[in-house]
Write a protein that holds these residues in place. Structure first.
Motif, PDB file in Angstrom:
ATOM      1  N   GLU A   1       8.568 -18.086   7.228  1.00 40.17           N
ATOM      2  CA  GLU A   1       9.513 -18.524   6.201  1.00 40.17           C
ATOM      3  C   GLU A   1       9.766 -17.423   5.174  1.00 40.17           C
ATOM      4  O   GLU A   1      10.909 -17.196   4.753  1.00 40.17           O
ATOM      5  N   TYR A   2       8.715 -16.707   4.777  1.00 39.33           N
ATOM      6  CA  TYR A   2       8.890 -15.648   3.789  1.00 39.33           C
ATOM      7  C   TYR A   2       9.707 -14.488   4.370  1.00 39.33           C
ATOM      8  O   TYR A   2      10.609 -13.954   3.714  1.00 39.33           O
ATOM      9  N   LEU A   3       9.403 -14.118   5.603  1.00 43.41           N
ATOM     10  CA  LEU A   3      10.119 -13.003   6.223  1.00 43.41           C
ATOM     11  C   LEU A   3      11.598 -13.321   6.412  1.00 43.41           C
ATOM     12  O   LEU A   3      12.446 -12.444   6.298  1.00 43.41           O
TER      13      LEU A   3
ATOM     14  N   TYR B   1      -2.799  -1.194   9.823  1.00 46.76           N
ATOM     15  CA  TYR B   1      -3.889  -2.161   9.738  1.00 46.76           C
ATOM     16  C   TYR B   1      -3.831  -2.776   8.348  1.00 46.76           C
ATOM     17  O   TYR B   1      -3.874  -2.052   7.349  1.00 46.76           O
ATOM     18  N   LEU B   2      -3.679  -4.100   8.264  1.00 51.00           N
ATOM     19  CA  LEU B   2      -3.553  -4.773   6.971  1.00 51.00           C
ATOM     20  C   LEU B   2      -4.639  -5.837   6.856  1.00 51.00           C
ATOM     21  O   LEU B   2      -4.774  -6.701   7.720  1.00 51.00           O
ATOM     22  N   VAL B   3      -5.427  -5.732   5.782  1.00 53.55           N
ATOM     23  CA  VAL B   3      -6.577  -6.633   5.594  1.00 53.55           C
ATOM     24  C   VAL B   3      -6.143  -7.881   4.833  1.00 53.55           C
ATOM     25  O   VAL B   3      -5.445  -7.802   3.820  1.00 53.55           O
TER      26      VAL B   3
ATOM     27  N   ALA C   1       4.762  -8.756  -0.247  1.00 50.70           N
ATOM     28  CA  ALA C   1       5.622  -7.599  -0.471  1.00 50.70           C
ATOM     29  C   ALA C   1       5.070  -6.374   0.255  1.00 50.70           C
ATOM     30  O   ALA C   1       5.831  -5.542   0.774  1.00 50.70           O
ATOM     31  N   GLU C   2       3.742  -6.267   0.314  1.00 49.34           N
ATOM     32  CA  GLU C   2       3.143  -5.136   1.024  1.00 49.34           C
ATOM     33  C   GLU C   2       3.388  -5.253   2.525  1.00 49.34           C
ATOM     34  O   GLU C   2       3.684  -4.255   3.198  1.00 49.34           O
TER      35      GLU C   2
ATOM     36  N   ARG D   1       5.402  -2.515   4.843  1.00 47.82           N
ATOM     37  CA  ARG D   1       4.804  -1.887   6.028  1.00 47.82           C
ATOM     38  C   ARG D   1       5.663  -2.139   7.270  1.00 47.82           C
ATOM     39  O   ARG D   1       5.827  -1.255   8.110  1.00 47.82           O
ATOM     40  N   LEU D   2       6.195  -3.339   7.392  1.00 44.85           N
ATOM     41  CA  LEU D   2       7.048  -3.649   8.540  1.00 44.85           C
ATOM     42  C   LEU D   2       8.297  -2.776   8.543  1.00 44.85           C
ATOM     43  O   LEU D   2       8.702  -2.249   9.588  1.00 44.85           O
TER      44      LEU D   2
END
Length: 223
Positions: free
Chosen positions: A19-21, A99-101, A107-108, A112-113
């Motif tokens: 939904e956010y994307l 790599y996302l923790v 927003a981050e 990155r996408l």
């Protein structure tokens, strides 16, 4: 609009992300396990693949390894709650690009996408188009039962054409791959492309290397 694949078994998180994307003008397909994710990634042209690491049955690491072994060169972002250095290194060794923790800021993730979508991964090592197979790690290329004995320049040209197939690669880009910014005259590129075409497209075989007038060169099966 960017088109991404999300492989995430936490359904609440997945719904929130989808939904956010969408609000960010990013289309997002979702599946909940690695096997289904691999299948979709092989069938659909996505800008970025997003895999959770801790998936049921098969980890995101393994899915990433399998996709790279199959020649899928789409950028891959891994999501995980693991923040240790060893886990991050394992992610990159499996063929991921980022790599996302968890937890992370939306927003981050979007940033990155968008960054990943602008480049190819470069992680895939094996490719196949029709009966042409290329293993860049083993430095081996075959067309059917024929082994192709390529020069260093031939390898560079074949690899970039493979990684971009079926898209057209401009002659300027091909020249840059061979010589960087110190480009010789255009005849030098023509000679190397002629040699490569003779090796890849032998007499009686369907041509795979195609010159597209005023655009460049493409490696593809002609429809």
């Amino acid at each position: 609009m960017l088109n991404i694949l999300l492989v995430e078994d936490d359904l609440d998180l997945a719904q929130t992300l989808v939904e956010y994307l969408a609000l960010e003008n990013i289309a997002c397909d979702h599946v909940a396990n690695g096997v289904a994710g691999e299948k979709l990634a092989g069938e659909t042209a996505y800008n970025v693949l997003v895999f959770d690491v801790n998936l049921p049955g098969q980890s995101g690491f393994r899915s990433c390894e399998n996709l790279r072994a199959d020649g899928i060169d789409t950028p891959i972002l891994l999501l995980t709650a693991r923040d240790g250095l060893e886990d991050k290194l394992q992610g990159f060794e499996s063929g991921s690009d980022d790599y996302l923790v968890k937890p992370f800021e939306m927003a981050e993730l979007v940033a990155r996408l968008k960054a990943l979508s602008l480049r190819q991964s470069g992680q895939a090592k094996r490719f196949q188009i029709a009966d042409l197979t290329v293993d860049v790690q083993l430095r081996r290329a075959e067309r059917g039962s024929r082994e192709l004995r390529l020069s260093p320049a031939g390898w560079k040209l074949l690899e970039i054409l493979m990684r971009n197939s079926p898209r057209v690669v401009s002659k300027a880009r091909l020249g840059q791959v061979l010589w960087g910014d110190d480009l010789p005259n255009s005849d030098s590129l023509k000679v190397h492309l002629h040699k490569l075409r003779k090796l890849v497209d032998a007499e009686g075989e369907s041509p795979l290397i195609h010159t597209v007038a005023n655009h460049g060169v493409a490696l593809k099966v002609e429809e």
